[in-house]
Design a protein around this motif. Structure first.
Motif, mmCIF file in Angstrom:
data_model
loop_
_atom_site.group_PDB
_atom_site.id
_atom_site.type_symbol
_atom_site.label_atom_id
_atom_site.label_comp_id
_atom_site.label_asym_id
_atom_site.label_seq_id
_atom_site.Cartn_x
_atom_site.Cartn_y
_atom_site.Cartn_z
ATOM 1 N N ARG A 134 0.852 -1.064 0.108
ATOM 2 C CA ARG A 134 -0.078 -0.138 -0.070
ATOM 3 C C ARG A 134 0.814 1.391 0.044
ATOM 4 O O ARG A 134 0.671 2.294 -0.829
ATOM 5 N N ILE A 135 1.798 1.294 0.747
ATOM 6 C CA ILE A 135 2.696 2.213 0.826
ATOM 7 C C ILE A 135 3.434 2.567 -0.622
ATOM 8 O O ILE A 135 3.579 3.627 -0.971
ATOM 9 N N ARG A 136 3.818 1.534 -1.150
ATOM 10 C CA ARG A 136 4.543 1.438 -2.554
ATOM 11 C C ARG A 136 3.661 2.472 -3.442
ATOM 12 O O ARG A 136 3.879 3.087 -4.268
ATOM 13 N N SER A 137 2.271 1.806 -3.432
ATOM 14 C CA SER A 137 1.447 2.400 -4.360
ATOM 15 C C SER A 137 0.947 3.944 -4.015
ATOM 16 O O SER A 137 1.133 4.775 -4.874
ATOM 17 N N ASP A 278 0.208 2.217 8.330
ATOM 18 C CA ASP A 278 0.938 1.137 7.955
ATOM 19 C C ASP A 278 2.452 1.742 8.263
ATOM 20 O O ASP A 278 2.965 0.531 8.863
ATOM 21 N N LEU A 279 2.899 2.900 8.491
ATOM 22 C CA LEU A 279 4.169 3.338 8.777
ATOM 23 C C LEU A 279 4.231 2.852 10.333
ATOM 24 O O LEU A 279 5.202 2.358 10.866
ATOM 25 N N ASP A 280 3.511 3.080 11.256
ATOM 26 C CA ASP A 280 3.298 2.702 12.578
ATOM 27 C C ASP A 280 3.584 1.327 12.801
ATOM 28 O O ASP A 280 4.348 0.771 13.725
ATOM 29 N N LEU A 281 3.078 0.412 11.962
ATOM 30 C CA LEU A 281 3.624 -1.191 11.925
ATOM 31 C C LEU A 281 5.073 -1.310 11.868
ATOM 32 O O LEU A 281 5.599 -2.177 12.466
ATOM 33 N N PHE A 282 5.489 -0.691 10.923
ATOM 34 C CA PHE A 282 7.131 -0.729 10.704
ATOM 35 C C PHE A 282 7.718 -0.109 12.026
ATOM 36 O O PHE A 282 8.663 -0.599 12.368
ATOM 37 N N ALA A 283 6.994 1.011 12.602
ATOM 38 C CA ALA A 283 7.797 1.658 13.588
ATOM 39 C C ALA A 283 7.761 0.620 14.805
ATOM 40 O O ALA A 283 8.595 0.687 15.614
ATOM 41 N N LYS A 284 6.844 -0.153 14.892
ATOM 42 C CA LYS A 284 6.587 -0.949 15.923
ATOM 43 C C LYS A 284 7.397 -2.347 15.791
ATOM 44 O O LYS A 284 8.221 -2.863 16.773
ATOM 45 N N PHE A 285 7.402 -3.043 14.718
ATOM 46 C CA PHE A 285 7.877 -4.010 14.393
ATOM 47 C C PHE A 285 9.042 -4.493 13.756
ATOM 48 O O PHE A 285 10.087 -5.426 13.689
ATOM 49 N N VAL A 286 9.438 -3.463 12.944
ATOM 50 C CA VAL A 286 10.815 -3.626 11.980
ATOM 51 C C VAL A 286 11.928 -2.670 12.531
ATOM 52 O O VAL A 286 12.913 -3.180 12.815
ATOM 53 N N ASP A 287 11.605 -1.309 12.797
ATOM 54 C CA ASP A 287 12.643 -0.368 12.937
ATOM 55 C C ASP A 287 11.998 0.759 14.227
ATOM 56 O O ASP A 287 11.223 1.605 13.832
ATOM 57 N N LYS A 288 12.253 0.498 15.625
ATOM 58 C CA LYS A 288 11.837 1.292 16.552
ATOM 59 C C LYS A 288 12.060 2.583 16.374
ATOM 60 O O LYS A 288 11.366 3.581 16.727
ATOM 61 N N LEU A 436 11.771 3.201 -0.663
ATOM 62 C CA LEU A 436 10.902 2.504 0.087
ATOM 63 C C LEU A 436 11.579 1.809 1.162
ATOM 64 O O LEU A 436 11.027 1.588 2.039
ATOM 65 N N MET A 437 12.929 1.324 0.950
ATOM 66 C CA MET A 437 13.563 0.736 2.261
ATOM 67 C C MET A 437 13.715 1.636 3.311
ATOM 68 O O MET A 437 13.536 1.435 4.497
ATOM 69 N N VAL A 438 13.975 2.753 2.866
ATOM 70 C CA VAL A 438 14.352 3.913 3.680
ATOM 71 C C VAL A 438 13.040 4.036 4.409
ATOM 72 O O VAL A 438 12.914 4.372 5.467
ATOM 73 N N LEU A 439 12.202 4.497 3.742
ATOM 74 C CA LEU A 439 10.789 4.942 4.318
ATOM 75 C C LEU A 439 10.073 3.672 5.297
ATOM 76 O O LEU A 439 9.072 4.150 6.087
ATOM 77 N N THR A 440 10.259 2.383 5.312
ATOM 78 C CA THR A 440 9.682 1.492 6.047
ATOM 79 C C THR A 440 10.794 0.672 6.919
ATOM 80 O O THR A 440 10.321 -0.043 7.709
ATOM 81 N N GLY A 441 12.025 0.976 6.815
ATOM 82 C CA GLY A 441 12.993 0.240 7.687
ATOM 83 C C GLY A 441 13.171 -1.067 7.247
ATOM 84 O O GLY A 441 14.144 -1.819 7.813
ATOM 85 N N ILE A 442 12.676 -1.551 6.115
ATOM 86 C CA ILE A 442 12.852 -2.777 5.488
ATOM 87 C C ILE A 442 14.336 -3.183 5.010
ATOM 88 O O ILE A 442 14.675 -2.191 4.388
ATOM 89 N N THR A 443 15.141 -4.015 5.315
ATOM 90 C CA THR A 443 16.462 -4.006 5.020
ATOM 91 C C THR A 443 16.640 -4.900 3.735
ATOM 92 O O THR A 443 17.881 -4.788 3.278
#
Ligand code: 4AD
Ligand code: MG
Length: 460
Positions: A134-137, A278-288, A436-443
């Motif tokens: 969804r963020i990508r879109s 959606d971002l809050d999910l990444f802030a919680k589980f991927v990159d605090k 997208l990696m920067v914005l989601t913290g996905i590595t």
């Protein structure tokens, strides 16, 4: 009855008397005389909780609903009794569109990214991957908004080309020649018999075409897939990735840097404002620290520093790098990351690179040794943008091409643009997945593109 999407229902102020939702079952919880089903339709992170009373005539079938099954549910929207959600639906009709067998791989427990890559066709049905895409879109839409607001024209550049813009030779050949029975001339494959009458490949960048249109329409951008047969299995390289490439007439390197910085900030703020759930999910589980990082990007002035000085900083850092660095060598990701993460602690733009490590089209500086190149580097990733002021002077360009062994015949049209009304112009390429990696913290880049293409992997 018209279906309503769950995100619209979640946002509503007043409950609707009768609604129809369609989606997939995430969980089913049985209680005495009724049961709860959590339905997700992909429109948002949140599920819609549905309460189903045993009085429904197909209750026996509903009790067998499994995770992954598809349903259509009609009912009344009411304030939820339980915590965790504002609204729920009291169902008066549950249609089972299809029942997923127990072998559905996305049962309740959380799965690792590596496993989910092996089921890339199903992973968008998880919370995390639903959120990523969804963020990508949204981000893709924001790219178009950014340029439109600034008067750029969107340009569709070719995917199949005869050129190697970057000169790195990382090309995927496009051919209709039968590899087992190629036409031959003087013992070699005769590509004049190939579909286009010459060797062709998938594009590595739309830049050269974009330059031609910038010199006609002024400001243009292209946003499309690019392909590199780079045999590097890193977490930030894909063989197929999307690039955003603006190109501006009457613009020098400084103007180019300004646009790059403005664009990254715009896209960061846009995502923070538009994709908060959606971002809050990444802030919680991927990159605090994700939201802090994004605020830092959005609010800080990017460092701008010549390559020569960046190399000096690296030399004096006392850090042991895997690859040595000195003037004339390209910065590796470890160098970029040291600079942006540890030294500057924010995004930086490195410019004026030595000409020997850069492509032919970059504008030669007065020192005759460096070119008007720029790379934007960001914490967590390293290089996210590569760009330059283009060489607009015909004679200098011809000399550079000769130096690098490029055929003037193949580039006759490119050279034409330096004969007829040539002007200073600049542009850059942003790696869309890297942003997208920067914005989601996905590595890992494999996790921000729907079906990743990397060496040895093209299953889906
Ligand atoms: O620095 P690059 O190679 O620049 C160009 O292709 C220029 N022609 C762009 C231009 O001036 N119009 O690539 C631009 C960006 C990189 O900074 C990086 O973010 C991304 O594209 N990129 C990749 N992303 C994923 N996988 C790969 N293999 C990538 N190669 C480059
Ligand atoms: Mg680059």
């Amino acid at each position: 009855m018209k279906r309503i999407k769950i995100d619209k229902l979640q946002q509503s102020d007043t409950p609707l008397d009768r609604v129809l939702i369609k989606g997939w079952v995430r969980t089913r919880r049985d209680s005495k005389g009724f049961l709860f089903v959590e339905v997700n339709d992909g429109s948002c992170l949140k599920n819609m909780q549905v309460v189903i009373d045993q009085s429904l005539n197909n209750y026996g079938d509903i009790k067998k609903l499994t995770t992954g099954s598809a349903v259509a549910i009609k009912g009344k929207q009411v304030t939820s009794q339980g915590g965790g959600q504002i609204w729920e639906i009291l169902a008066d009709e549950v249609k089972i569109i299809s029942l997923a067998p127990e072998s559905y791989p996305l049962q309740k427990k959380r799965h690792g990214d590596e496993f989910l890559r092996t089921i890339a066709h199903l992973r968008p049905r998880t919370n995390k991957y639903g959120a990523i895409f969804r963020i990508r879109s949204e981000l893709s839409y924001a790219v178009h908004c950014f340029f439109r607001e600034r008067g750029f024209s969107c340009l569709h550049t070719p995917i199949v080309t005869g050129l190697d813009c970057e000169g790195a030779g990382e090309l995927f050949r496009v051919t209709t020649i039968d590899p087992d029975n190629p036409p031959k001339k003087d013992g070699k494959t005769d590509y004049s018999k190939d579909f286009f009458g010459t060797i062709s490949n998938l594009t590595v960048s739309g830049q050269l075409s974009a330059e031609m249109f910038a010199l006609a329409l002024g400001d243009v951008y292209t946003f499309g897939p690019t392909f590199r047969a780079e045999n590097s299995n890193t977490r930030r390289h894909a063989a197929e990735f999307w690039m955003v490439e603006p190109e501006m007439a009457f613009c020098d390197l400084r103007g180019n840097m300004d646009l790059a910085e403005e664009m990254i900030k715009y896209l960061t703020v846009y995502t923070m404002e538009t994709c908060r759930e959606d971002l809050d999910l990444f802030a919680k589980f991927v990159d605090k620290k994700l939201l802090l990082t994004l605020e830092n990007i959005a609010s800080s002035d990017f460092i701008r520093i010549p390559y020569r000085e960046a190399v000096e900083i690296l030399g004096k850092s006392g850090k042991k790098f895997e690859y040595d660095i000195c003037f004339g060598k390209d910065l590796q990701s470890e160098h970029e990351r040291f600079l942006t993460e540890q030294y500057f602690k924010k995004p930086a733009i490195i410019f004026d690179y030595p000409k020997n490590i850069k492509p032919f089209y970059m504008r030669l500086n007065e020192d005759n040794e460096t070119v008007g190149a720029m790379d934007v580097i960001v914490p967590g990733i390293g290089e996210i943008i590569g760009g330059s002021q283009r060489e607009e002077r015909l004679e200098v360009l011809k000399a550079r091409m000769k130096e690098m062994g490029l055929s003037r015949e193949a580039y006759w049209w490119y050279l034409d643009s330096r004969i007829f009304g040539t002007v200073p112009h600049s542009g850059f390429g942003l790696g869309f997945e890297r942003l997208l990696m920067v914005l989601t913290g996905i590595t890992n880049i494999r996790d921000v593109i729907p079906f990743p293409r990397t060496p040895g992997s093209i299953e889906f």
